[in-house]
Write a protein that holds these residues in place. Structure first.
Motif, PDB file in Angstrom:
ATOM      1  N   ARG A  76     -28.246  34.661  28.574  1.00 19.82           N
ATOM      2  CA  ARG A  76     -29.358  35.385  29.220  1.00 19.82           C
ATOM      3  C   ARG A  76     -30.295  34.471  29.999  1.00 19.82           C
ATOM      4  O   ARG A  76     -31.334  34.926  30.503  1.00 19.82           O
ATOM      5  N   ASP A 134     -24.675  41.201  25.076  1.00 17.09           N
ATOM      6  CA  ASP A 134     -25.089  40.196  26.058  1.00 17.09           C
ATOM      7  C   ASP A 134     -23.987  39.957  27.087  1.00 17.09           C
ATOM      8  O   ASP A 134     -24.266  39.807  28.282  1.00 17.09           O
ATOM      9  N   SER A 138     -24.000  40.663  31.127  1.00 17.75           N
ATOM     10  CA  SER A 138     -23.762  39.574  32.076  1.00 17.75           C
ATOM     11  C   SER A 138     -22.628  39.877  33.048  1.00 17.75           C
ATOM     12  O   SER A 138     -22.441  39.137  34.021  1.00 17.75           O
TER      13      SER A 138
END
Length: 258
Positions: A76, A134, A138
């Motif tokens: 992140r 996550d 992404s």
């Protein structure tokens, strides 16, 4: 005028010093054999030497699930909002070489860290499952290096990302959604995503996303047939054509029924 110029130079120097302090204090992850995890995962990227990649794989495996908290943070990572303004200010200040500053203010560095985080999670295999949200997020990263590594990691997790992806398909668009569909396409043995894929074909018929959804459906086996029949029975001719095409590719692969 001279005082004003000195003030600008002083502010720029102060900004560089603050930058160096921040970089020095940044969490670079757990240390293995004298190197922080941030450095190890860079050696997992495709551009790294094979021998270094093997050593990095060993280092990440050695940390095991202890590496996951930092790897999730790294995926992140974003550039601080002050980086670009600082470079713009330096351009207007005489006496400071912009190239020297770029060695410290690397605008691409954060994307390399994010990509390294995804590659590090891939090294952990299914143990990286807690980081699936996550990794799915992404897939929408602007940098090819980042989303390509996240895509590879998710594909290596088999059907584990299914729930997260199907829950978020409606919130994504463009390249982000197309990459999510590619992950679904890799789940050849699980047809639970079929209704969501049919919905995309119905809503965006003729688009790249609809084509990716149809391709994903065609690999899911006979259990996807009930969802595909929605297309076959649709009142729109072009959707019926898509439905029959998917069935034709779907059934022979499993039972030779077509």
């Amino acid at each position: 005028m001279r005082k004003r110029r000195l003030l600008k130079i002083s502010l720029a120097v102060l900004g560089v010093l603050v930058l160096l302090l921040i970089v020095a204090q940044r969490d670079r992850g757990p240390v293995v054999d004298g190197r922080p995890l941030e450095e190890w995962v860079q050696d997992l990227l495709v551009t790294a030497d094979p021998e270094r990649r093997a050593a990095a794989q060993t280092a990440v495996t050695q940390l095991g699930t202890n590496a996951i908290p930092w790897l999730r943070i790294s995926v992140r990572h974003t550039d601080p909002i002050w980086k670009q303004p600082l470079l713009s200010t330096v351009n207007k200040v005489p006496g400071i070489d912009r190239q020297d500053l770029l060695r410290w203010v690397n605008l691409y560095e954060r994307s390399e860290i994010r990509a390294g985080g995804a590659a590090g999670l891939a090294a952990l295999g299914e143990a990286a499952a807690p980081a699936i949200p996550d990794l799915v997020e992404s897939l929408g990263d602007r940098e090819h290096l980042v989303w390509n590594n996240s895509l590879a990691t998710l594909r290596g997790l088999g059907s584990l990302p299914l729930r997260e992806i199907t829950n978020r398909l409606g919130q994504a668009d463009g390249g982000h959604r197309t990459r999510m569909l590619h992950v679904l396409r890799n789940m050849k043995s699980d047809a639970a995503a079929a209704p969501a894929l049919v919905g995309i074909i119905e809503a965006k018929q003729g688009s790249d996303e609809a084509a990716a959804a149809a391709a994903a459906l065609s690999t899911m086996g006979h259990r996807a047939a009930p969802a595909v029949m929605r297309l076959v029975a649709n009142e729109r001719y072009e959707l019926r054509v898509v439905g029959f095409d998917v069935l034709q590719r779907l059934m022979p692969a499993e039972h030779g029924l077509w």
